[in-house]
Design a protein around this motif. Structure first.
Motif, PDB file in Angstrom:
ATOM      1  N   GLU A 135      22.847  -6.165  -4.042  1.00 35.33           N
ATOM      2  CA  GLU A 135      22.165  -5.075  -5.333  1.00 35.33           C
ATOM      3  C   GLU A 135      22.716  -6.745  -6.320  1.00 35.33           C
ATOM      4  O   GLU A 135      23.762  -6.318  -6.395  1.00 35.33           O
ATOM      5  N   SER A 141      26.760  -8.218  -8.483  1.00 37.50           N
ATOM      6  CA  SER A 141      26.225  -6.934  -7.507  1.00 37.50           C
ATOM      7  C   SER A 141      26.999  -6.191  -7.193  1.00 37.50           C
ATOM      8  O   SER A 141      28.857  -6.469  -7.476  1.00 37.50           O
ATOM      9  N   LYS A 142      26.905  -5.134  -7.676  1.00 36.81           N
ATOM     10  CA  LYS A 142      27.910  -3.716  -7.690  1.00 36.81           C
ATOM     11  C   LYS A 142      28.061  -3.231  -6.316  1.00 36.81           C
ATOM     12  O   LYS A 142      29.335  -2.687  -5.428  1.00 36.81           O
ATOM     13  N   GLY A 143      27.369  -3.753  -4.531  1.00 36.88           N
ATOM     14  CA  GLY A 143      27.791  -3.332  -3.904  1.00 36.88           C
ATOM     15  C   GLY A 143      26.391  -4.211  -2.742  1.00 36.88           C
ATOM     16  O   GLY A 143      25.940  -4.783  -3.045  1.00 36.88           O
ATOM     17  N   SER A 144      26.774  -4.753  -1.525  1.00 34.51           N
ATOM     18  CA  SER A 144      25.807  -5.309  -0.582  1.00 34.51           C
ATOM     19  C   SER A 144      26.252  -4.136   0.799  1.00 34.51           C
ATOM     20  O   SER A 144      26.230  -3.255   0.832  1.00 34.51           O
TER      21      SER A 144
END
Lengths: 481, 95
Positions: A135, A141-144
Protein backbone atom coordinates in the motif's frame (compact mmCIF):
# COMPACT_ATOMS: atom_id res chain seq x y z
CA UNK A 1 35.45 0.35 -21.71
CA UNK A 2 38.97 0.23 -20.41
CA UNK A 3 40.79 -3.05 -20.32
CA UNK A 4 42.13 -2.58 -16.81
CA UNK A 5 39.38 -4.68 -15.29
CA UNK A 6 37.78 -7.97 -16.06
CA UNK A 7 34.08 -8.36 -15.37
CA UNK A 8 32.87 -11.50 -13.63
CA UNK A 9 29.18 -12.37 -13.80
CA UNK A 10 27.22 -15.30 -12.40
CA UNK A 11 23.48 -15.72 -12.77
CA UNK A 12 20.82 -17.28 -10.58
CA UNK A 13 17.78 -18.05 -12.67
CA UNK A 14 14.41 -19.11 -11.30
CA UNK A 15 12.17 -20.99 -13.70
CA UNK A 16 8.52 -21.68 -12.90
CA UNK A 17 7.61 -25.18 -13.98
CA UNK A 18 4.36 -25.45 -15.93
CA UNK A 19 2.71 -28.24 -13.99
CA UNK A 20 -1.04 -28.30 -13.47
CA UNK A 21 -0.85 -28.43 -9.69
CA UNK A 22 1.50 -26.95 -7.10
CA UNK A 23 4.66 -28.66 -5.86
CA UNK A 24 3.33 -29.90 -2.51
CA UNK A 25 -0.49 -29.71 -2.80
CA UNK A 26 -3.25 -30.10 -5.38
CA UNK A 27 -4.00 -26.40 -5.80
CA UNK A 28 -4.02 -25.19 -9.38
CA UNK A 29 -1.03 -23.19 -10.66
CA UNK A 30 -3.22 -21.23 -13.08
CA UNK A 31 -2.06 -17.64 -13.57
CA UNK A 32 -4.44 -14.70 -13.30
CA UNK A 33 -7.03 -16.09 -10.87
CA UNK A 34 -8.65 -13.91 -8.22
CA UNK A 35 -6.35 -13.38 -5.21
CA UNK A 36 -6.08 -16.35 -2.86
CA UNK A 37 -8.42 -18.54 -4.92
CA UNK A 38 -5.71 -21.16 -5.43
CA UNK A 39 -4.96 -21.80 -1.77
CA UNK A 40 -5.45 -24.64 0.68
CA UNK A 41 -4.26 -25.54 4.18
CA UNK A 42 -0.96 -26.94 2.82
CA UNK A 43 0.17 -23.91 0.81
CA UNK A 44 -1.18 -21.54 3.44
CA UNK A 45 1.09 -23.29 5.91
CA UNK A 46 -1.65 -24.13 8.40
CA UNK A 47 -0.52 -26.23 11.37
CA UNK A 48 -0.87 -29.99 11.04
CA UNK A 49 -0.69 -30.14 7.26
CA UNK A 50 1.86 -32.19 5.35
CA UNK A 51 3.40 -31.53 1.93
CA UNK A 52 3.38 -34.32 -0.68
CA UNK A 53 5.78 -33.93 -3.60
CA UNK A 54 4.40 -33.70 -7.15
CA UNK A 55 6.13 -36.35 -9.30
CA UNK A 56 6.03 -34.24 -12.44
CA UNK A 57 8.07 -31.54 -10.72
CA UNK A 58 10.87 -34.03 -10.16
CA UNK A 59 10.54 -35.32 -13.74
CA UNK A 60 10.95 -31.78 -15.05
CA UNK A 61 13.92 -31.03 -12.80
CA UNK A 62 15.66 -34.20 -14.01
CA UNK A 63 14.98 -33.19 -17.62
CA UNK A 64 16.37 -29.71 -16.98
CA UNK A 65 19.43 -31.19 -15.30
CA UNK A 66 20.09 -33.57 -18.19
CA UNK A 67 19.56 -30.84 -20.80
CA UNK A 68 22.12 -28.68 -18.97
CA UNK A 69 24.60 -31.58 -19.01
CA UNK A 70 24.49 -32.01 -15.23
CA UNK A 71 25.05 -35.07 -13.08
CA UNK A 72 21.70 -36.17 -11.68
CA UNK A 73 21.80 -36.91 -7.95
CA UNK A 74 21.08 -40.49 -6.98
CA UNK A 75 20.08 -39.19 -3.57
CA UNK A 76 18.48 -35.81 -3.06
CA UNK A 77 16.56 -34.15 -0.25
CA UNK A 78 14.66 -31.03 0.71
CA UNK A 79 15.60 -28.44 3.31
CA UNK A 80 13.93 -25.58 5.10
CA UNK A 81 15.20 -22.08 4.41
CA UNK A 82 14.03 -19.95 7.30
CA UNK A 83 13.11 -16.30 7.11
CA UNK A 84 10.22 -14.05 8.03
CA UNK A 85 8.46 -12.28 5.23
CA UNK A 86 4.72 -12.03 4.62
CA UNK A 87 4.97 -13.70 1.19
CA UNK A 88 6.02 -16.88 2.97
CA UNK A 89 3.17 -18.16 5.15
CA UNK A 90 5.17 -20.92 6.86
CA UNK A 91 8.07 -18.56 7.68
CA UNK A 92 10.27 -21.00 5.79
CA UNK A 93 10.63 -21.93 2.16
CA UNK A 94 11.03 -25.57 1.23
CA UNK A 95 14.12 -25.64 -0.95
CA UNK A 96 17.21 -27.80 -1.44
CA UNK A 97 20.50 -26.99 0.25
CA UNK A 98 23.34 -29.49 0.05
CA UNK A 99 21.82 -32.25 -2.07
CA UNK A 100 20.19 -30.66 -5.13
CA UNK A 101 18.63 -32.73 -7.92
CA UNK A 102 21.39 -31.85 -10.40
CA UNK A 103 24.97 -30.48 -10.30
CA UNK A 104 28.07 -29.86 -12.42
CA UNK A 105 26.67 -29.01 -15.82
CA UNK A 106 27.54 -26.63 -18.61
CA UNK A 107 26.02 -25.14 -21.72
CA UNK A 108 27.41 -23.64 -24.87
CA UNK A 109 26.50 -20.08 -25.78
CA UNK A 110 27.35 -17.87 -28.72
CA UNK A 111 27.82 -14.11 -28.91
CA UNK A 112 29.32 -11.89 -31.59
CA UNK A 113 32.64 -12.42 -29.81
CA UNK A 114 32.53 -16.19 -30.24
CA UNK A 115 31.46 -19.44 -28.60
CA UNK A 116 31.76 -19.96 -24.84
CA UNK A 117 31.04 -22.72 -22.35
CA UNK A 118 29.26 -21.57 -19.21
CA UNK A 119 29.27 -23.82 -16.18
CA UNK A 120 26.05 -24.71 -14.38
CA UNK A 121 26.78 -25.20 -10.69
CA UNK A 122 23.46 -26.73 -9.72
CA UNK A 123 19.75 -27.11 -10.38
CA UNK A 124 17.57 -27.35 -7.32
CA UNK A 125 13.85 -27.53 -6.60
CA UNK A 126 11.91 -25.14 -4.43
CA UNK A 127 8.49 -23.64 -3.89
CA UNK A 128 7.61 -20.15 -5.05
CA UNK A 129 6.48 -17.48 -2.58
CA UNK A 130 3.32 -15.37 -2.67
CA UNK A 131 2.84 -11.97 -4.19
CA UNK A 132 2.86 -8.75 -2.17
CA UNK A 133 1.12 -5.55 -3.07
CA UNK A 134 2.44 -2.68 -0.99
CA UNK A 135 0.00 0.00 0.00
CA UNK A 136 1.98 2.96 -1.27
CA UNK A 137 5.71 2.52 -1.84
CA UNK A 138 7.61 -0.30 -0.19
CA UNK A 139 9.39 1.91 2.36
CA UNK A 140 6.48 4.18 3.24
CA UNK A 141 3.53 1.78 3.19
CA UNK A 142 1.34 1.14 6.17
CA UNK A 143 0.64 -2.41 5.19
CA UNK A 144 0.90 -5.01 2.47
CA UNK A 145 -1.75 -7.09 0.75
CA UNK A 146 -0.79 -10.72 0.24
CA UNK A 147 -1.94 -13.08 -2.49
CA UNK A 148 -0.85 -16.69 -1.87
CA UNK A 149 -1.92 -18.07 -5.26
CA UNK A 150 1.73 -18.29 -6.33
CA UNK A 151 2.84 -19.83 -3.04
CA UNK A 152 3.87 -23.41 -3.72
CA UNK A 153 4.13 -23.07 -7.49
CA UNK A 154 7.11 -25.26 -8.42
CA UNK A 155 10.41 -23.59 -9.30
CA UNK A 156 13.81 -24.76 -10.32
CA UNK A 157 16.71 -22.50 -9.51
CA UNK A 158 19.59 -22.76 -11.96
CA UNK A 159 22.84 -21.38 -10.58
CA UNK A 160 25.67 -20.67 -13.00
CA UNK A 161 29.38 -20.62 -12.34
CA UNK A 162 30.91 -17.10 -12.38
CA UNK A 163 31.95 -17.82 -15.98
CA UNK A 164 30.54 -14.83 -17.84
CA UNK A 165 32.82 -11.91 -18.69
CA UNK A 166 30.46 -9.49 -20.43
CA UNK A 167 26.82 -8.44 -20.14
CA UNK A 168 26.35 -9.76 -23.69
CA UNK A 169 27.46 -13.23 -22.53
CA UNK A 170 25.02 -13.06 -19.64
CA UNK A 171 22.22 -12.20 -22.01
CA UNK A 172 23.21 -15.00 -24.38
CA UNK A 173 23.33 -17.48 -21.48
CA UNK A 174 19.90 -16.43 -20.27
CA UNK A 175 18.51 -16.64 -23.80
CA UNK A 176 19.98 -20.12 -24.23
CA UNK A 177 18.50 -21.26 -20.90
CA UNK A 178 15.10 -19.91 -21.90
CA UNK A 179 15.21 -21.71 -25.24
CA UNK A 180 16.26 -24.96 -23.60
CA UNK A 181 13.37 -24.74 -21.12
CA UNK A 182 10.97 -23.97 -23.96
CA UNK A 183 12.21 -26.89 -26.04
CA UNK A 184 11.78 -29.14 -22.98
CA UNK A 185 8.29 -27.66 -22.62
CA UNK A 186 8.66 -27.45 -18.86
CA UNK A 187 8.08 -23.70 -18.45
CA UNK A 188 6.36 -20.78 -20.14
CA UNK A 189 9.52 -18.71 -19.52
CA UNK A 190 7.69 -15.41 -19.57
CA UNK A 191 9.88 -12.81 -17.87
CA UNK A 192 7.11 -10.21 -17.78
CA UNK A 193 4.75 -12.61 -16.00
CA UNK A 194 7.56 -13.74 -13.73
CA UNK A 195 7.79 -17.37 -14.85
CA UNK A 196 11.48 -16.69 -15.60
CA UNK A 197 13.43 -14.54 -13.12
CA UNK A 198 17.06 -13.61 -13.07
CA UNK A 199 19.40 -12.31 -10.38
CA UNK A 200 23.03 -11.55 -11.12
CA UNK A 201 26.25 -11.41 -9.15
CA UNK A 202 28.64 -8.90 -10.66
CA UNK A 203 32.18 -8.02 -9.72
CA UNK A 204 35.28 -6.53 -11.32
CA UNK A 205 38.90 -7.52 -10.83
CA UNK A 206 42.14 -6.22 -12.29
CA UNK A 207 43.05 -8.14 -15.43
CA UNK A 208 45.34 -11.01 -14.50
CA UNK A 209 44.15 -11.24 -10.89
CA UNK A 210 42.74 -14.63 -9.97
CA UNK A 211 40.86 -13.62 -6.85
CA UNK A 212 37.35 -12.27 -7.43
CA UNK A 213 36.56 -8.64 -6.62
CA UNK A 214 33.80 -7.61 -4.24
CA UNK A 215 30.44 -8.35 -5.82
CA UNK A 216 27.07 -6.69 -5.90
CA UNK A 217 23.90 -8.74 -6.28
CA UNK A 218 21.50 -7.34 -8.87
CA UNK A 219 17.78 -7.97 -8.65
CA UNK A 220 14.56 -6.93 -10.33
CA UNK A 221 15.64 -7.20 -13.94
CA UNK A 222 12.33 -8.08 -15.55
CA UNK A 223 13.25 -8.43 -19.19
CA UNK A 224 16.14 -9.58 -21.33
CA UNK A 225 17.07 -6.02 -22.19
CA UNK A 226 16.87 -5.08 -18.49
CA UNK A 227 19.39 -7.82 -17.70
CA UNK A 228 21.81 -6.48 -20.25
CA UNK A 229 21.23 -2.81 -19.38
CA UNK A 230 21.36 -3.46 -15.63
CA UNK A 231 24.64 -5.33 -15.95
CA UNK A 232 26.16 -2.72 -18.24
CA UNK A 233 25.24 0.01 -15.77
CA UNK A 234 26.62 -1.97 -12.85
CA UNK A 235 29.94 -2.65 -14.61
CA UNK A 236 30.36 1.07 -15.30
CA UNK A 237 29.42 2.01 -11.76
CA UNK A 238 31.93 -0.39 -10.20
CA UNK A 239 34.60 0.67 -12.66
CA UNK A 240 34.04 4.30 -11.66
CA UNK A 241 34.44 3.42 -7.99
CA UNK A 242 37.62 1.43 -8.58
CA UNK A 243 39.09 4.14 -10.79
CA UNK A 244 38.61 6.62 -7.96
CA UNK A 245 40.36 4.23 -5.61
CA UNK A 246 37.14 3.49 -3.74
CA UNK A 247 35.83 0.08 -2.75
CA UNK A 248 32.76 -1.69 -4.06
CA UNK A 249 30.36 -2.45 -1.21
CA UNK A 250 28.98 -5.97 -1.06
CA UNK A 251 25.24 -5.40 -1.20
CA UNK A 252 22.00 -6.10 -3.02
CA UNK A 253 21.05 -3.57 -5.66
CA UNK A 254 17.82 -3.28 -7.56
CA UNK A 255 17.52 -2.29 -11.22
CA UNK A 256 15.21 0.67 -11.69
CA UNK A 257 13.89 0.54 -15.24
CA UNK A 258 12.50 4.09 -15.19
CA UNK A 259 15.69 5.67 -13.80
CA UNK A 260 17.93 3.38 -15.89
CA UNK A 261 20.20 2.69 -12.94
CA UNK A 262 20.80 0.30 -10.09
CA UNK A 263 19.89 1.41 -6.58
CA UNK A 264 21.31 0.17 -3.32
CA UNK A 265 18.96 -1.86 -1.12
CA UNK A 266 21.36 -1.53 1.78
CA UNK A 267 19.66 -0.98 5.07
CA UNK A 268 16.35 -2.04 3.58
CA UNK A 269 17.25 -5.67 3.93
CA UNK A 270 18.05 -7.48 7.09
CA UNK A 271 21.13 -9.64 7.25
CA UNK A 272 20.15 -13.17 6.36
CA UNK A 273 20.89 -16.27 8.29
CA UNK A 274 18.64 -18.88 6.76
CA UNK A 275 19.49 -21.69 9.17
CA UNK A 276 18.89 -24.41 6.60
CA UNK A 277 18.00 -27.80 8.02
CA UNK A 278 16.55 -30.97 6.47
CA UNK A 279 12.79 -30.77 5.90
CA UNK A 280 11.42 -33.44 8.22
CA UNK A 281 8.01 -33.53 6.49
CA UNK A 282 9.39 -34.81 3.19
CA UNK A 283 11.19 -38.09 2.64
CA UNK A 284 14.33 -38.16 0.47
CA UNK A 285 14.34 -38.67 -3.26
CA UNK A 286 16.20 -41.52 -4.83
CA UNK A 287 16.59 -41.17 -8.56
CA UNK A 288 17.67 -44.47 -10.08
CA UNK A 289 19.10 -45.09 -13.54
CA UNK A 290 15.73 -46.21 -14.90
CA UNK A 291 13.99 -43.00 -13.89
CA UNK A 292 16.85 -40.95 -15.34
CA UNK A 293 16.73 -42.85 -18.64
CA UNK A 294 12.96 -42.47 -18.84
CA UNK A 295 13.41 -38.71 -18.59
CA UNK A 296 16.29 -38.68 -21.05
CA UNK A 297 13.90 -40.10 -23.64
CA UNK A 298 11.59 -37.13 -23.15
CA UNK A 299 14.28 -34.67 -24.18
CA UNK A 300 13.91 -33.49 -27.76
CA UNK A 301 16.70 -32.17 -29.96
CA UNK A 302 17.85 -29.03 -28.14
CA UNK A 303 18.16 -25.59 -29.75
CA UNK A 304 21.94 -25.56 -30.06
CA UNK A 305 22.06 -29.00 -31.72
CA UNK A 306 19.23 -28.03 -34.03
CA UNK A 307 20.97 -24.76 -34.90
CA UNK A 308 24.11 -26.62 -35.91
CA UNK A 309 22.16 -29.25 -37.87
CA UNK A 310 20.30 -26.53 -39.79
CA UNK A 311 23.64 -25.03 -40.78
CA UNK A 312 25.68 -28.14 -41.47
CA UNK A 313 23.05 -30.53 -42.79
CA UNK A 314 20.47 -28.25 -44.36
CA UNK A 315 23.00 -25.70 -45.56
CA UNK A 316 21.17 -22.71 -44.07
CA UNK A 317 23.04 -19.48 -43.33
CA UNK A 318 23.81 -18.96 -39.61
CA UNK A 319 21.38 -16.08 -39.48
CA UNK A 320 18.48 -18.17 -40.79
CA UNK A 321 19.32 -21.05 -38.48
CA UNK A 322 19.42 -18.66 -35.52
CA UNK A 323 16.02 -17.16 -36.27
CA UNK A 324 14.33 -20.47 -37.02
CA UNK A 325 15.65 -22.28 -33.95
CA UNK A 326 15.21 -19.22 -31.70
CA UNK A 327 11.54 -20.09 -31.34
CA UNK A 328 10.63 -23.70 -30.74
CA UNK A 329 7.32 -23.58 -32.59
CA UNK A 330 8.92 -21.87 -35.57
CA UNK A 331 11.51 -24.65 -35.82
CA UNK A 332 8.82 -27.33 -35.51
CA UNK A 333 6.76 -25.63 -38.21
CA UNK A 334 9.81 -25.36 -40.45
CA UNK A 335 10.60 -29.04 -40.10
CA UNK A 336 7.00 -30.07 -40.71
CA UNK A 337 6.97 -28.17 -44.01
CA UNK A 338 10.34 -29.69 -44.84
CA UNK A 339 8.94 -33.20 -44.58
CA UNK A 340 6.85 -32.34 -47.67
CA UNK A 341 9.16 -29.95 -49.41
CA UNK A 342 12.88 -30.30 -49.96
CA UNK A 343 14.31 -26.84 -50.56
CA UNK A 344 15.29 -25.60 -47.08
CA UNK A 345 16.69 -22.25 -48.20
CA UNK A 346 13.64 -21.33 -50.25
CA UNK A 347 11.39 -22.35 -47.36
CA UNK A 348 13.53 -20.40 -44.92
CA UNK A 349 13.21 -17.28 -47.12
CA UNK A 350 9.43 -17.55 -47.04
CA UNK A 351 9.26 -18.18 -43.32
CA UNK A 352 11.63 -15.39 -42.39
CA UNK A 353 10.02 -13.01 -44.87
CA UNK A 354 6.26 -13.14 -45.39
CA UNK A 355 5.44 -15.57 -42.59
CA UNK A 356 7.32 -13.79 -39.79
CA UNK A 357 6.08 -10.43 -41.03
CA UNK A 358 2.45 -11.54 -40.75
CA UNK A 359 3.02 -13.35 -37.45
CA UNK A 360 4.55 -10.22 -35.96
CA UNK A 361 1.84 -7.96 -37.35
CA UNK A 362 -0.86 -10.15 -35.82
CA UNK A 363 1.05 -11.15 -32.67
CA UNK A 364 0.52 -14.80 -33.56
CA UNK A 365 2.67 -17.77 -32.70
CA UNK A 366 3.51 -19.99 -35.71
CA UNK A 367 0.65 -22.45 -35.26
CA UNK A 368 -1.97 -19.74 -34.67
CA UNK A 369 -2.10 -18.57 -38.27
CA UNK A 370 -4.28 -19.95 -41.07
CA UNK A 371 -1.21 -21.38 -42.81
CA UNK A 372 -0.63 -25.05 -42.08
CA UNK A 373 2.74 -26.64 -42.84
CA UNK A 374 1.12 -28.87 -45.48
CA UNK A 375 -0.46 -25.90 -47.25
CA UNK A 376 2.78 -23.94 -47.23
CA UNK A 377 4.55 -26.93 -48.80
CA UNK A 378 1.82 -27.10 -51.47
CA UNK A 379 2.16 -23.40 -52.24
CA UNK A 380 5.95 -23.59 -52.60
CA UNK A 381 5.57 -26.52 -54.99
CA UNK A 382 3.06 -24.51 -57.04
CA UNK A 383 5.69 -21.80 -57.45
CA UNK A 384 8.38 -24.31 -58.39
CA UNK A 385 6.04 -25.88 -60.97
CA UNK A 386 5.26 -22.45 -62.49
CA UNK A 387 1.59 -22.75 -61.55
CA UNK A 388 1.77 -19.39 -59.77
CA UNK A 389 4.40 -16.68 -59.94
CA UNK A 390 6.45 -15.72 -56.92
CA UNK A 391 4.69 -12.39 -56.86
CA UNK A 392 1.20 -13.86 -56.94
CA UNK A 393 2.33 -16.33 -54.28
CA UNK A 394 2.67 -13.47 -51.80
CA UNK A 395 -0.97 -12.62 -52.40
CA UNK A 396 -1.97 -16.29 -52.11
CA UNK A 397 0.06 -16.64 -48.93
CA UNK A 398 -1.62 -13.69 -47.25
CA UNK A 399 -5.03 -15.11 -48.18
CA UNK A 400 -4.00 -18.51 -46.77
CA UNK A 401 -2.86 -16.78 -43.61
CA UNK A 402 -6.16 -15.01 -43.10
CA UNK A 403 -8.61 -17.67 -44.33
CA UNK A 404 -6.93 -20.98 -43.53
CA UNK A 405 -7.78 -22.19 -47.06
CA UNK A 406 -5.38 -24.30 -49.07
CA UNK A 407 -3.49 -22.58 -51.89
CA UNK A 408 -5.15 -24.58 -54.70
CA UNK A 409 -8.60 -23.40 -53.63
CA UNK A 410 -7.45 -19.79 -53.41
CA UNK A 411 -5.75 -19.89 -56.81
CA UNK A 412 -8.87 -21.50 -58.29
CA UNK A 413 -11.37 -19.13 -56.66
CA UNK A 414 -9.44 -15.98 -57.42
CA UNK A 415 -8.26 -17.00 -60.86
CA UNK A 416 -4.63 -16.46 -59.93
CA UNK A 417 -3.14 -19.24 -61.95
CA UNK A 418 -0.05 -18.22 -63.85
CA UNK A 419 -0.61 -17.82 -67.58
CA UNK A 420 1.98 -20.00 -69.25
CA UNK A 421 0.01 -20.55 -72.41
CA UNK A 422 1.68 -18.77 -75.31
CA UNK A 423 -1.54 -18.43 -77.32
CA UNK A 424 -3.27 -16.78 -74.39
CA UNK A 425 -0.44 -14.31 -73.95
CA UNK A 426 0.07 -13.57 -77.66
CA UNK A 427 -2.65 -10.90 -77.98
CA UNK A 428 -1.58 -9.18 -74.79
CA UNK A 429 2.07 -9.07 -75.80
CA UNK A 430 1.15 -7.69 -79.22
CA UNK A 431 -1.01 -4.98 -77.63
CA UNK A 432 1.80 -3.92 -75.34
CA UNK A 433 4.19 -3.72 -78.30
CA UNK A 434 1.62 -1.63 -80.12
CA UNK A 435 1.16 0.75 -77.17
CA UNK A 436 4.85 1.34 -76.39
CA UNK A 437 6.64 2.35 -79.60
CA UNK A 438 9.45 4.13 -77.75
CA UNK A 439 10.40 1.15 -75.67
CA UNK A 440 10.15 -1.06 -78.72
CA UNK A 441 12.55 1.21 -80.54
CA UNK A 442 14.96 1.05 -77.61
CA UNK A 443 14.87 -2.72 -77.70
CA UNK A 444 15.45 -2.76 -81.40
CA UNK A 445 18.44 -0.47 -80.85
CA UNK A 446 19.85 -3.05 -78.48
CA UNK A 447 18.83 -1.54 -75.12
CA UNK A 448 18.32 -4.67 -73.06
CA UNK A 449 16.73 -2.81 -70.17
CA UNK A 450 13.74 -1.83 -72.22
CA UNK A 451 12.74 -5.51 -72.39
CA UNK A 452 12.25 -5.42 -68.64
CA UNK A 453 9.95 -2.46 -68.98
CA UNK A 454 7.81 -4.27 -71.53
CA UNK A 455 7.68 -7.45 -69.40
CA UNK A 456 6.51 -5.24 -66.55
CA UNK A 457 3.72 -3.84 -68.70
CA UNK A 458 2.51 -7.34 -69.57
CA UNK A 459 2.63 -8.33 -65.90
CA UNK A 460 0.62 -5.26 -65.02
CA UNK A 461 -1.92 -6.00 -67.74
CA UNK A 462 -2.35 -9.59 -66.47
CA UNK A 463 -2.34 -8.50 -62.81
CA UNK A 464 0.84 -10.43 -62.19
CA UNK A 465 -0.41 -13.69 -63.61
CA UNK A 466 1.70 -13.95 -66.75
CA UNK A 467 4.73 -16.20 -66.59
CA UNK A 468 7.47 -13.54 -66.68
CA UNK A 469 10.10 -15.86 -68.15
CA UNK A 470 7.82 -16.81 -70.98
CA UNK A 471 6.81 -13.19 -71.68
CA UNK A 472 10.47 -12.21 -71.80
CA UNK A 473 11.18 -14.93 -74.34
CA UNK A 474 8.15 -14.00 -76.44
CA UNK A 475 9.19 -10.33 -76.55
CA UNK A 476 12.68 -11.28 -77.61
CA UNK A 477 11.36 -13.53 -80.34
CA UNK A 478 9.06 -10.83 -81.65
CA UNK A 479 11.42 -7.84 -81.48
CA UNK A 480 14.95 -9.07 -81.79
CA UNK A 481 14.75 -11.33 -84.80
CA UNK B 1 29.76 -23.22 24.58
CA UNK B 2 27.15 -20.58 24.02
CA UNK B 3 26.92 -17.21 25.65
CA UNK B 4 24.27 -14.54 26.03
CA UNK B 5 25.13 -13.03 22.65
CA UNK B 6 24.21 -16.29 20.86
CA UNK B 7 20.87 -16.34 22.64
CA UNK B 8 20.19 -12.74 21.71
CA UNK B 9 21.10 -13.51 18.09
CA UNK B 10 18.86 -16.59 17.91
CA UNK B 11 16.03 -14.72 19.60
CA UNK B 12 16.42 -11.93 17.06
CA UNK B 13 16.16 -14.36 14.16
CA UNK B 14 13.05 -15.89 15.70
CA UNK B 15 11.67 -12.39 16.38
CA UNK B 16 11.39 -13.09 20.10
CA UNK B 17 11.72 -10.33 22.68
CA UNK B 18 13.48 -11.60 25.81
CA UNK B 19 14.09 -9.70 29.01
CA UNK B 20 17.44 -9.90 30.82
CA UNK B 21 16.28 -12.60 33.23
CA UNK B 22 15.05 -14.78 30.35
CA UNK B 23 18.30 -14.31 28.44
CA UNK B 24 20.31 -15.54 31.45
CA UNK B 25 17.98 -18.46 31.99
CA UNK B 26 17.96 -19.57 28.33
CA UNK B 27 21.70 -19.22 27.99
CA UNK B 28 22.08 -21.68 30.83
CA UNK B 29 19.34 -24.05 29.69
CA UNK B 30 20.35 -24.14 26.01
CA UNK B 31 23.96 -24.55 27.14
CA UNK B 32 22.98 -27.64 29.12
CA UNK B 33 21.13 -29.11 26.17
CA UNK B 34 24.08 -28.51 23.85
CA UNK B 35 26.48 -30.03 26.34
CA UNK B 36 24.29 -33.08 26.56
CA UNK B 37 24.05 -33.47 22.78
CA UNK B 38 27.78 -32.81 22.54
CA UNK B 39 28.34 -36.20 24.09
CA UNK B 40 27.54 -37.62 20.65
CA UNK B 41 30.73 -36.15 19.26
CA UNK B 42 32.67 -38.59 21.38
CA UNK B 43 31.51 -41.26 18.93
CA UNK B 44 33.84 -42.08 16.07
CA UNK B 45 31.83 -41.37 12.90
CA UNK B 46 34.68 -41.20 10.42
CA UNK B 47 33.31 -44.07 8.34
CA UNK B 48 29.63 -43.14 8.64
CA UNK B 49 27.81 -41.36 5.82
CA UNK B 50 25.99 -38.31 7.20
CA UNK B 51 22.32 -39.05 7.73
CA UNK B 52 19.92 -36.76 5.90
CA UNK B 53 16.75 -38.48 7.00
CA UNK B 54 16.13 -40.97 9.75
CA UNK B 55 13.04 -42.86 8.59
CA UNK B 56 13.72 -45.60 6.01
CA UNK B 57 11.37 -44.22 3.36
CA UNK B 58 11.89 -42.64 -0.06
CA UNK B 59 10.06 -41.20 -3.07
CA UNK B 60 6.64 -40.46 -1.61
CA UNK B 61 5.07 -38.77 -4.60
CA UNK B 62 1.70 -37.74 -5.94
CA UNK B 63 0.52 -37.40 -9.53
CA UNK B 64 0.20 -33.91 -10.98
CA UNK B 65 -3.56 -33.56 -10.50
CA UNK B 66 -5.45 -30.46 -9.50
CA UNK B 67 -7.69 -30.76 -6.49
CA UNK B 68 -10.23 -28.27 -5.35
CA UNK B 69 -8.77 -25.43 -3.31
CA UNK B 70 -10.32 -23.99 -0.19
CA UNK B 71 -13.10 -21.48 -0.63
CA UNK B 72 -11.45 -18.11 -0.37
CA UNK B 73 -13.70 -17.05 2.50
CA UNK B 74 -12.38 -20.05 4.42
CA UNK B 75 -8.76 -19.32 3.52
CA UNK B 76 -9.16 -15.79 4.82
CA UNK B 77 -11.27 -16.74 7.84
CA UNK B 78 -8.33 -17.05 10.23
CA UNK B 79 -6.62 -13.88 9.09
CA UNK B 80 -6.42 -11.05 11.63
CA UNK B 81 -6.82 -8.58 8.80
CA UNK B 82 -7.94 -8.79 5.17
CA UNK B 83 -8.71 -6.49 2.30
CA UNK B 84 -10.12 -7.10 -1.20
CA UNK B 85 -9.61 -10.85 -1.01
CA UNK B 86 -6.04 -10.43 0.23
CA UNK B 87 -4.45 -11.16 3.55
CA UNK B 88 -3.30 -7.86 4.99
CA UNK B 89 0.07 -7.76 6.71
CA UNK B 90 1.43 -4.92 8.81
CA UNK B 91 4.16 -2.82 7.23
CA UNK B 92 7.28 -4.72 6.33
CA UNK B 93 10.14 -2.24 6.40
CA UNK B 94 11.23 -0.82 9.70
CA UNK B 95 11.97 2.90 9.82
Amino acid sequence: MTTKYETVIGLEVHVQLNTESKIFCGCSTEFGKEPNENTCPVCLGLPGTLPVLNKKVVDYAIMAGLALNCDIAEYSKFDRKNYFYPDLPKAYQISQFDLPVAENGEIEIETEAGIFNIGVTRVHLEEDAGKLIHEGSIDKSKGSLVDYNRTGVPLIEIVSEPDMRTPAQAKAYLTELKMIMEYLDISDCNMEEGSLRCDANVSLRPVGQEEFGIKAELKNMNSFSAVEKGLEYEVKRQQGLLDEGKKVVQETRTWDESLNKTISMRGKEEAHDYRYFPEPDLVPLEIDAAWKEEMRKEIPELPREKYKRFIFELGLPEYDAGVLTGDKDLSVFFEEVLSDYDDPKNLSNWMMGEFLRLLNENSHSPFESGVSPINLAKMLKMIDQDIISGKIAKEVFEKMYNSGKDPETIVEEEGLKQISDQDELDNIVDAIIEDNPEAVEDVENGKERAIGFLVGQVMKETRGKANPGLVNQMLRDKLMN
Amino acid sequence: MIDKKDVEYAAGLAQLKLDEEEKEKYTEQIGEILNYVDKLSELDTDDVVPTAYTVPMKNVLREDQVKESLLREKSLANAPDEKDGHFRAPKIMSD
